[in-house]
Design a protein around this motif. Structure first.
Motif, PDB file in Angstrom:
ATOM      1  N   GLU A  69       0.853  -0.943   0.032  1.00 57.60           N
ATOM      2  CA  GLU A  69       0.054  -0.551  -0.248  1.00 57.60           C
ATOM      3  C   GLU A  69       0.611   1.751   0.189  1.00 57.60           C
ATOM      4  O   GLU A  69       0.299   2.378  -0.205  1.00 57.60           O
ATOM      5  CB  GLU A  69      -1.050  -0.058   1.057  1.00 57.60           C
ATOM      6  CG  GLU A  69      -2.229  -1.038   0.445  1.00 57.60           C
ATOM      7  CD  GLU A  69      -2.806  -1.033   2.011  1.00 57.60           C
ATOM      8  OE1 GLU A  69      -3.151  -0.281   2.563  1.00 57.60           O
ATOM      9  OE2 GLU A  69      -4.249  -1.569   2.028  1.00 57.60           O
ATOM     10  N   HIS A  70       2.240   1.313  -0.333  1.00 61.36           N
ATOM     11  CA  HIS A  70       2.874   2.165   0.177  1.00 61.36           C
ATOM     12  C   HIS A  70       2.910   3.240  -1.307  1.00 61.36           C
ATOM     13  O   HIS A  70       2.926   4.626  -0.914  1.00 61.36           O
ATOM     14  CB  HIS A  70       4.158   2.255   0.121  1.00 61.36           C
ATOM     15  CG  HIS A  70       4.877   1.211   1.080  1.00 61.36           C
ATOM     16  ND1 HIS A  70       5.009   2.030   2.369  1.00 61.36           N
ATOM     17  CD2 HIS A  70       5.434   0.084   1.409  1.00 61.36           C
ATOM     18  CE1 HIS A  70       5.279   1.026   3.074  1.00 61.36           C
ATOM     19  NE2 HIS A  70       5.321   0.333   3.093  1.00 61.36           N
ATOM     20  N   PHE A  73      -0.313   5.568  -1.195  1.00 65.41           N
ATOM     21  CA  PHE A  73       0.260   6.292  -0.062  1.00 65.41           C
ATOM     22  C   PHE A  73       0.520   7.748  -0.809  1.00 65.41           C
ATOM     23  O   PHE A  73       0.389   8.593  -0.838  1.00 65.41           O
ATOM     24  CB  PHE A  73       0.866   5.785   0.707  1.00 65.41           C
ATOM     25  CG  PHE A  73      -0.431   5.490   2.291  1.00 65.41           C
ATOM     26  CD1 PHE A  73      -1.210   5.862   2.480  1.00 65.41           C
ATOM     27  CD2 PHE A  73       0.119   3.408   2.746  1.00 65.41           C
ATOM     28  CE1 PHE A  73      -2.291   5.278   2.968  1.00 65.41           C
ATOM     29  CE2 PHE A  73       0.024   3.616   3.212  1.00 65.41           C
ATOM     30  CZ  PHE A  73      -1.483   3.738   3.805  1.00 65.41           C
ATOM     31  N   LYS A  74       1.711   7.218  -1.944  1.00 64.30           N
ATOM     32  CA  LYS A  74       2.791   7.849  -2.608  1.00 64.30           C
ATOM     33  C   LYS A  74       1.468   8.788  -3.220  1.00 64.30           C
ATOM     34  O   LYS A  74       1.405   9.981  -3.401  1.00 64.30           O
ATOM     35  CB  LYS A  74       3.339   7.675  -3.460  1.00 64.30           C
ATOM     36  CG  LYS A  74       5.107   6.897  -2.543  1.00 64.30           C
ATOM     37  CD  LYS A  74       5.709   6.231  -3.550  1.00 64.30           C
ATOM     38  CE  LYS A  74       6.495   5.911  -2.815  1.00 64.30           C
ATOM     39  NZ  LYS A  74       8.302   4.703  -3.639  1.00 64.30           N
ATOM     40  N   GLN A  76      -1.262   9.448  -3.565  1.00 58.81           N
ATOM     41  CA  GLN A  76      -1.608  10.330  -2.534  1.00 58.81           C
ATOM     42  C   GLN A  76      -1.472  11.568  -1.824  1.00 58.81           C
ATOM     43  O   GLN A  76      -2.024  12.332  -1.174  1.00 58.81           O
ATOM     44  CB  GLN A  76      -2.569   9.762  -0.893  1.00 58.81           C
ATOM     45  CG  GLN A  76      -4.059   8.486  -2.494  1.00 58.81           C
ATOM     46  CD  GLN A  76      -5.060   9.246  -2.753  1.00 58.81           C
ATOM     47  OE1 GLN A  76      -5.531  10.507  -2.733  1.00 58.81           O
ATOM     48  NE2 GLN A  76      -5.391   8.149  -3.516  1.00 58.81           N
ATOM     49  N   VAL A  78       0.958  11.496   0.512  1.00 62.60           N
ATOM     50  CA  VAL A  78       1.716  11.418   1.907  1.00 62.60           C
ATOM     51  C   VAL A  78       3.076  11.538   1.708  1.00 62.60           C
ATOM     52  O   VAL A  78       3.650  10.979   1.138  1.00 62.60           O
ATOM     53  CB  VAL A  78       1.021   9.666   1.974  1.00 62.60           C
ATOM     54  CG1 VAL A  78       1.088   9.723   3.650  1.00 62.60           C
ATOM     55  CG2 VAL A  78       0.110   9.969   2.309  1.00 62.60           C
ATOM     56  N   LYS A  79       3.639  12.403   2.248  1.00 63.68           N
ATOM     57  CA  LYS A  79       5.144  12.473   2.535  1.00 63.68           C
ATOM     58  C   LYS A  79       5.807  11.590   3.340  1.00 63.68           C
ATOM     59  O   LYS A  79       6.736  10.748   3.813  1.00 63.68           O
ATOM     60  CB  LYS A  79       5.501  14.038   2.422  1.00 63.68           C
ATOM     61  CG  LYS A  79       5.142  14.830   1.500  1.00 63.68           C
ATOM     62  CD  LYS A  79       5.413  16.062   1.349  1.00 63.68           C
ATOM     63  CE  LYS A  79       4.703  16.945   0.691  1.00 63.68           C
ATOM     64  NZ  LYS A  79       5.086  18.292   0.329  1.00 63.68           N
ATOM     65  N   SER A  80       4.741  11.293   4.818  1.00 64.51           N
ATOM     66  CA  SER A  80       5.058  10.488   6.319  1.00 64.51           C
ATOM     67  C   SER A  80       4.097  10.074   7.202  1.00 64.51           C
ATOM     68  O   SER A  80       3.374  11.146   6.467  1.00 64.51           O
ATOM     69  CB  SER A  80       6.242  11.613   6.455  1.00 64.51           C
ATOM     70  OG  SER A  80       5.709  12.495   7.154  1.00 64.51           O
ATOM     71  N   MET A  81       4.297   9.157   7.825  1.00 67.12           N
ATOM     72  CA  MET A  81       3.074   9.311   8.680  1.00 67.12           C
ATOM     73  C   MET A  81       3.739   8.136   9.438  1.00 67.12           C
ATOM     74  O   MET A  81       4.432   7.646   9.524  1.00 67.12           O
ATOM     75  CB  MET A  81       2.137   8.190   7.740  1.00 67.12           C
ATOM     76  CG  MET A  81       2.874   7.400   6.718  1.00 67.12           C
ATOM     77  SD  MET A  81       1.145   6.197   6.362  1.00 67.12           S
ATOM     78  CE  MET A  81       0.621   4.645   7.315  1.00 67.12           C
ATOM     79  N   TYR A  90       7.793   8.827   2.293  1.00 66.40           N
ATOM     80  CA  TYR A  90       8.506   8.980   1.307  1.00 66.40           C
ATOM     81  C   TYR A  90       8.981   9.760   0.536  1.00 66.40           C
ATOM     82  O   TYR A  90       8.319  10.906   0.464  1.00 66.40           O
ATOM     83  CB  TYR A  90       6.870   8.842   0.916  1.00 66.40           C
ATOM     84  CG  TYR A  90       6.273   7.429   1.084  1.00 66.40           C
ATOM     85  CD1 TYR A  90       5.994   6.080   1.309  1.00 66.40           C
ATOM     86  CD2 TYR A  90       5.355   7.502   2.424  1.00 66.40           C
ATOM     87  CE1 TYR A  90       5.732   4.913   1.630  1.00 66.40           C
ATOM     88  CE2 TYR A  90       4.484   6.493   3.169  1.00 66.40           C
ATOM     89  CZ  TYR A  90       4.506   5.825   2.938  1.00 66.40           C
ATOM     90  OH  TYR A  90       3.581   4.211   3.352  1.00 66.40           O
TER      91      TYR A  90
END
Length: 123
Positions: A69-70, A73-74, A76, A78-81, A90
């Motif tokens: 699922e990485h 997130f990329k 979308q 998302v830079k960090s979580m 990311y």
């Protein structure tokens, strides 16, 4: 007509280890996954660099990203979580497999021809 032959990419991926994420898929899914990888690569590189190996490596890279699922997130942004004490950062620019980037960079460097200009001294 696409700029690659699915059969060659498929044969490459069936011949190497650690490609279970690919070989466990149906043939229809494999064809779609390989085309998706090819299509992504054409956004960044000229088709002359897109060998079966390069397309195959990108295919596995993309599948692994999706399975974990990485990739979602990329996409979308998302830079960090942080999840249960685990932190992820990311690189949103890393859409292409690092192995693929290395192979293509090496091929591009081979094409750079040294200058034929020479220096001479007049006496």
């Amino acid at each position: 007509m696409y700029g690659y032959e699915f059969e060659l990419v498929n044969a490459y991926l069936e011949s190497i280890k650690y490609t279970d994420v690919y070989t466990e898929k149906s043939m229809e899914d494999r064809e779609k996954l390989v085309f998706t990888a090819y299509d992504k690569l054409t956004n960044f590189y000229d088709e002359k660099y897109l060998t079966p190996k390069v397309i195959g490596l990108q295919t596995v890279y993309m599948i692994e990203g999706e399975e974990e699922e990485h990739a979602m997130f990329k996409r979308q942004g998302v830079k960090s979580m942080n999840v249960e004490g685990i932190s992820f950062s990311y690189d949103l620019t890393q859409q292409i497999s690092p192995d693929v980037v290395e192979i293509i960079t090496r091929e591009q460097e081979k094409e750079i021809k040294p200058s034929s200009a020479r220096t001479a001294r007049l006496i």
